[in-house]
Each structure stands twice: as C-alpha cells, then as structure tokens.
Design a protein around this motif. Structure first.
Motif, PDB file in Angstrom:
ATOM      1  N   LEU A  81       0.820  -1.217   0.000  1.00 36.97           N
ATOM      2  CA  LEU A  81       0.000   0.000   0.000  1.00 36.97           C
ATOM      3  C   LEU A  81       0.852   1.266   0.000  1.00 36.97           C
ATOM      4  CD1 LEU A  81      -2.591  -1.251   2.639  1.00 36.97           C
ATOM      5  CD2 LEU A  81      -2.997  -0.956   0.193  1.00 36.97           C
ATOM      6  N   ARG A  82       2.050   1.142  -0.482  1.00 39.99           N
ATOM      7  CA  ARG A  82       3.019   2.233  -0.398  1.00 39.99           C
ATOM      8  C   ARG A  82       2.540   3.513  -1.095  1.00 39.99           C
ATOM      9  NH1 ARG A  82       7.838   1.917   1.607  1.00 39.99           N
ATOM     10  NH2 ARG A  82       9.405   3.516   1.170  1.00 39.99           N
ATOM     11  N   GLU A  83       1.954   3.381  -2.248  1.00 42.42           N
ATOM     12  CA  GLU A  83       1.525   4.580  -2.983  1.00 42.42           C
ATOM     13  C   GLU A  83       0.406   5.302  -2.231  1.00 42.42           C
ATOM     14  OE1 GLU A  83      -0.051   5.938  -7.421  1.00 42.42           O
ATOM     15  OE2 GLU A  83       0.574   3.870  -7.047  1.00 42.42           O
ATOM     16  N   GLU A  84      -0.566   4.558  -1.692  1.00 48.94           N
ATOM     17  CA  GLU A  84      -1.647   5.185  -0.935  1.00 48.94           C
ATOM     18  C   GLU A  84      -1.137   5.839   0.342  1.00 48.94           C
ATOM     19  OE1 GLU A  84      -5.464   2.996  -0.634  1.00 48.94           O
ATOM     20  OE2 GLU A  84      -4.447   1.471  -1.833  1.00 48.94           O
ATOM     21  N   LEU A  85      -0.117   5.251   0.934  1.00 45.73           N
ATOM     22  CA  LEU A  85       0.439   5.809   2.161  1.00 45.73           C
ATOM     23  C   LEU A  85       1.239   7.074   1.903  1.00 45.73           C
ATOM     24  CD1 LEU A  85       1.655   2.514   3.869  1.00 45.73           C
ATOM     25  CD2 LEU A  85       0.023   4.121   4.865  1.00 45.73           C
ATOM     26  N   PHE A  86       2.094   7.039   0.895  1.00 39.55           N
ATOM     27  CA  PHE A  86       3.087   8.096   0.704  1.00 39.55           C
ATOM     28  C   PHE A  86       2.746   9.088  -0.402  1.00 39.55           C
ATOM     29  CE2 PHE A  86       6.480   4.896   2.298  1.00 39.55           C
ATOM     30  CZ  PHE A  86       6.066   5.100   3.600  1.00 39.55           C
ATOM     31  N   GLU A  87       1.826   8.736  -1.297  1.00 41.86           N
ATOM     32  CA  GLU A  87       1.566   9.603  -2.456  1.00 41.86           C
ATOM     33  C   GLU A  87       0.081   9.663  -2.769  1.00 41.86           C
ATOM     34  OE1 GLU A  87       3.997  11.278  -3.677  1.00 41.86           O
ATOM     35  OE2 GLU A  87       5.753  10.180  -2.942  1.00 41.86           O
ATOM     36  N   ASP A  88      -0.767   9.903  -1.753  1.00 40.49           N
ATOM     37  CA  ASP A  88      -2.209   9.887  -2.026  1.00 40.49           C
ATOM     38  C   ASP A  88      -2.704  11.153  -2.710  1.00 40.49           C
ATOM     39  OD1 ASP A  88      -2.419  11.812  -0.035  1.00 40.49           O
ATOM     40  OD2 ASP A  88      -3.159  10.425   1.478  1.00 40.49           O
ATOM     41  N   GLY A  89      -1.912  12.223  -2.674  1.00 41.03           N
ATOM     42  CA  GLY A  89      -2.285  13.444  -3.386  1.00 41.03           C
ATOM     43  C   GLY A  89      -3.161  14.403  -2.595  1.00 41.03           C
ATOM     44  N   TYR A  90      -3.526  14.050  -1.369  1.00 39.96           N
ATOM     45  CA  TYR A  90      -4.376  14.965  -0.601  1.00 39.96           C
ATOM     46  C   TYR A  90      -3.921  15.152   0.850  1.00 39.96           C
ATOM     47  CZ  TYR A  90      -6.592  10.653   1.134  1.00 39.96           C
ATOM     48  OH  TYR A  90      -6.829   9.421   1.686  1.00 39.96           O
ATOM     49  N   SER A  91      -3.219  14.204   1.419  1.00 38.89           N
ATOM     50  CA  SER A  91      -2.801  14.337   2.818  1.00 38.89           C
ATOM     51  C   SER A  91      -1.743  15.426   2.965  1.00 38.89           C
ATOM     52  CB  SER A  91      -2.232  13.015   3.335  1.00 38.89           C
ATOM     53  OG  SER A  91      -3.229  12.028   3.418  1.00 38.89           O
ATOM     54  N   TYR A  92      -1.728  16.041   4.141  1.00 42.24           N
ATOM     55  CA  TYR A  92      -0.709  17.048   4.446  1.00 42.24           C
ATOM     56  C   TYR A  92       0.679  16.422   4.427  1.00 42.24           C
ATOM     57  CZ  TYR A  92       2.317  19.993   7.303  1.00 42.24           C
ATOM     58  OH  TYR A  92       3.374  20.732   7.774  1.00 42.24           O
ATOM     59  N   VAL A  93       1.608  17.109   3.747  1.00 42.85           N
ATOM     60  CA  VAL A  93       3.006  16.684   3.710  1.00 42.85           C
ATOM     61  C   VAL A  93       3.845  17.810   4.290  1.00 42.85           C
ATOM     62  CG1 VAL A  93       4.955  15.950   2.294  1.00 42.85           C
ATOM     63  CG2 VAL A  93       2.624  15.272   1.663  1.00 42.85           C
ATOM     64  N   GLY A  94       4.548  17.520   5.396  1.00 43.50           N
ATOM     65  CA  GLY A  94       5.370  18.519   6.045  1.00 43.50           C
ATOM     66  C   GLY A  94       6.787  18.031   6.256  1.00 43.50           C
ATOM     67  N   GLY A  95       7.470  18.667   7.194  1.00 44.08           N
ATOM     68  CA  GLY A  95       8.881  18.342   7.368  1.00 44.08           C
ATOM     69  C   GLY A  95       9.641  18.731   6.116  1.00 44.08           C
ATOM     70  N   ASN A  96      10.487  17.855   5.655  1.00 46.55           N
ATOM     71  CA  ASN A  96      11.217  18.062   4.402  1.00 46.55           C
ATOM     72  C   ASN A  96      10.567  17.204   3.322  1.00 46.55           C
ATOM     73  OD1 ASN A  96      12.951  18.215   2.261  1.00 46.55           O
ATOM     74  ND2 ASN A  96      14.781  17.594   3.380  1.00 46.55           N
ATOM     75  N   PRO A  97       9.828  17.807   2.375  1.00 50.19           N
ATOM     76  CA  PRO A  97       9.149  17.020   1.336  1.00 50.19           C
ATOM     77  C   PRO A  97      10.098  16.151   0.505  1.00 50.19           C
ATOM     78  CG  PRO A  97       8.316  19.264   1.388  1.00 50.19           C
ATOM     79  CD  PRO A  97       9.533  19.245   2.261  1.00 50.19           C
ATOM     80  N   GLU A  98      11.384  16.491   0.525  1.00 47.28           N
ATOM     81  CA  GLU A  98      12.377  15.712  -0.217  1.00 47.28           C
ATOM     82  C   GLU A  98      13.214  14.831   0.723  1.00 47.28           C
ATOM     83  OE1 GLU A  98      12.223  15.819  -3.447  1.00 47.28           O
ATOM     84  OE2 GLU A  98      10.682  17.391  -3.337  1.00 47.28           O
ATOM     85  N   GLY A  99      12.775  14.641   1.933  1.00 50.74           N
ATOM     86  CA  GLY A  99      13.536  13.873   2.909  1.00 50.74           C
ATOM     87  C   GLY A  99      13.771  12.435   2.496  1.00 50.74           C
ATOM     88  N   ASP A 100      14.793  11.832   3.072  1.00 52.92           N
ATOM     89  CA  ASP A 100      15.133  10.450   2.710  1.00 52.92           C
ATOM     90  C   ASP A 100      14.345   9.427   3.519  1.00 52.92           C
ATOM     91  OD1 ASP A 100      16.358  10.934   5.156  1.00 52.92           O
ATOM     92  OD2 ASP A 100      18.130   9.746   4.698  1.00 52.92           O
ATOM     93  N   ILE A 101      13.645   9.868   4.565  1.00 46.64           N
ATOM     94  CA  ILE A 101      12.792   9.002   5.369  1.00 46.64           C
ATOM     95  C   ILE A 101      11.408   9.641   5.456  1.00 46.64           C
ATOM     96  CG2 ILE A 101      12.336   8.118   7.694  1.00 46.64           C
ATOM     97  CD1 ILE A 101      14.520   6.567   6.405  1.00 46.64           C
ATOM     98  N   THR A 102      10.371   8.834   5.244  1.00 48.57           N
ATOM     99  CA  THR A 102       9.002   9.331   5.358  1.00 48.57           C
ATOM    100  C   THR A 102       8.335   8.722   6.575  1.00 48.57           C
ATOM    101  OG1 THR A 102       8.753   9.643   2.965  1.00 48.57           O
ATOM    102  CG2 THR A 102       6.742   9.456   4.255  1.00 48.57           C
ATOM    103  N   ILE A 103       7.701   9.574   7.375  1.00 46.81           N
ATOM    104  CA  ILE A 103       6.894   9.123   8.510  1.00 46.81           C
ATOM    105  C   ILE A 103       5.441   9.480   8.228  1.00 46.81           C
ATOM    106  CG2 ILE A 103       6.375   9.433  10.947  1.00 46.81           C
ATOM    107  CD1 ILE A 103       9.295  10.000  11.456  1.00 46.81           C
TER     108      ILE A 103
END
Length: 254
Positions: A81-103
């Motif tokens: 489910l990686r795409e839905e988790l990390f690239e759903d297109g609507y959830s808030y993305v903060g921190g460093n959008p280009e970071g090497d680790i995603t939480i």
C-alpha cells in the motif's frame, strides 16, 4: 552339572533382564491409557511447579514469535500500500518534502496518546531536517473527533498546507468541545473566514478525504491511534522519542 546342560542354559543375568522386560510390557498393556495420561500430566505439573521459570520462558518465546510474525505482516502491508500511504495526493506533507525518510501518522485529535506523540514528532522533525512527514486524519473517537478532522481538512482545502498546520497544532492542544462557535474562533485567530470553513466542513470533498483515509486504515488494520509508518516499518501505538530516533536510524541503514 553335565557340560551339555551348561551350554544350553542362558546366563542368569540375561534371564532376569528378559523377565523384567516381559513384566514391563505386560504391565504397560494392563494399565489403562487414561491412567498413563493422568500420570504423565501429574509429572508435568510437578515439574512446572518445581520450575515455574520454564513457564515464563515459554511465554516470552511465544510473544517474540508473535511479534516477529506481526512485524513481517505489517512490512508486507506497507509494501503493498506504499503509494496510498506516501503519495495519495491529498494528505498534508510537512517536514522536508524531499527527505530520505518518510513518517506517516494516523491520528485523532481527541486521542490522548496522539497529543502526547505530537510533541515527540515535532521535536524529531526539528532536530532531523531530512524527514518527510505525512498526516492521515483518522477520526475514530466519536463526533468531536470527526468535527475536528472536518475542520482541519476544510482549512487545508481552502487555505493550503501552512494554514492547515497552524490549525492542526491548535487542535492537538485544544481541550474544549469543538463546537461551531469554538471552531469559528480558531479560524478567526488565523484570519480565516469561519463561515467558509464551516460550510466546507460539510462538503463532499472533505467527506471523501476522510472516507479514503478510513479505507486505507482498514486495509492497514489500523485499530487505534496513533499508528505510525516509518519508511518500511509500521508501529502501532505511541512511540517515545528515543525509540523513534532508533527506528529512523535503522531504516536509513537499510
């Protein structure tokens, strides 16, 4: 004694052993199987009472195996489910959008452990500027939770990520009931139009976002908040700051 008799008589020790063996076989056949089982159970019970530490060792091993199996299952869920988790297109993305680790965090504004985790996550993001952070609005604790999420999502849809984060931070510390009047005051404090926000809260767009996140949570078997996905690892429940640091470090090494 004649020699031929001596040659045909078995040694006494062998005869004794043979007799004992035959008696043992006959006795075993005569004993009821249920009696043998009861005797075995009695022996096992006596051993465990004399060595209770064995029970704790067995329980510990069983829990370790269960935890390992759960970890493997969760890793498979994250991968599928990686795409839905990390690239759903609507959830808030903060921190460093280009970071090497995603939480990714599934959270509920009325959840005490989510509020406790909030400070931990904020500290982690401030000290590690190479983490990408995604918020999944996951209201599961009743109407107050739902209203809070609807309000935050409506702000995001109308005013963008920065306004959303401001409101998100406020809601994480907000102890009063999220009535329309209280939410309107929060909107005004950030110079947002409260009427527009409250109207948007009831829109199909907001509900669709909540529904999609709930569907994802069901696929991920998220039964409580907070639930974290830290790159390839899934953590169910509150995570102390030091543990989060360790998990991030482990994921970077992989």
């Amino acid at each position: 004694m004649p020699s031929f008799i001596k040659q045909n008589i078995l040694p006494f020790s062998f005869l004794a052993l043979l007799v004992v063996s035959l008696i043992g076989v006959m006795t075993a056949r005569l004993i009821n199987p249920a009696d043998r089982t009861e005797a075995l159970h009695a022996e096992i019970r006596a051993y465990l009472l004399a060595n209770p530490e064995v029970i704790f060792e067995a329980v510990a091993i069983a829990r370790e195996r269960e935890a390992e199996a759960q970890t493997n299952q969760d890793a498979d869920l994250v991968a599928s489910l990686r795409e839905e988790l990390f690239e759903d297109g609507y959830s808030y993305v903060g921190g460093n959008p280009e970071g090497d680790i995603t939480i990714v965090e599934f959270l509920d504004y009325r959840c005490g452990y989510c509020r406790r985790a909030f400070e931990e996550v904020e500290t982690l993001l401030s000290e590690d500027e190479n983490i990408r952070f995604i918020i999944k609005e996951y209201p599961i604790l009743g109407d107050a939770s739902l209203l809070s999420s609807q309000f935050a999502i409506a702000v995001k849809q109308l005013y963008g990520a920065e306004a959303y984060k401001d409101v998100h931070n406020t809601l994480m510390a907000f102890s009063a009931d999220p009535t329309p009047e209280a939410l309107a005051q929060i909107a005004l404090s950030y110079e947002l139009d409260p009427k527009a926000v409250i109207a948007q809260m009831m829109s199909d767009e907001v509900q669709m976002e909540i529904d999609r996140t709930r569907e994802l949570g069901a696929k991920m078997k998220v039964s409580g908040t907070p639930t974290f996905v830290i790159e390839n690892a899934m953590v169910r429940g509150y995570v102390p700051l030091d543990d989060m640091r360790s998990i991030v470090a482990e994921q970077r090494e992989k």
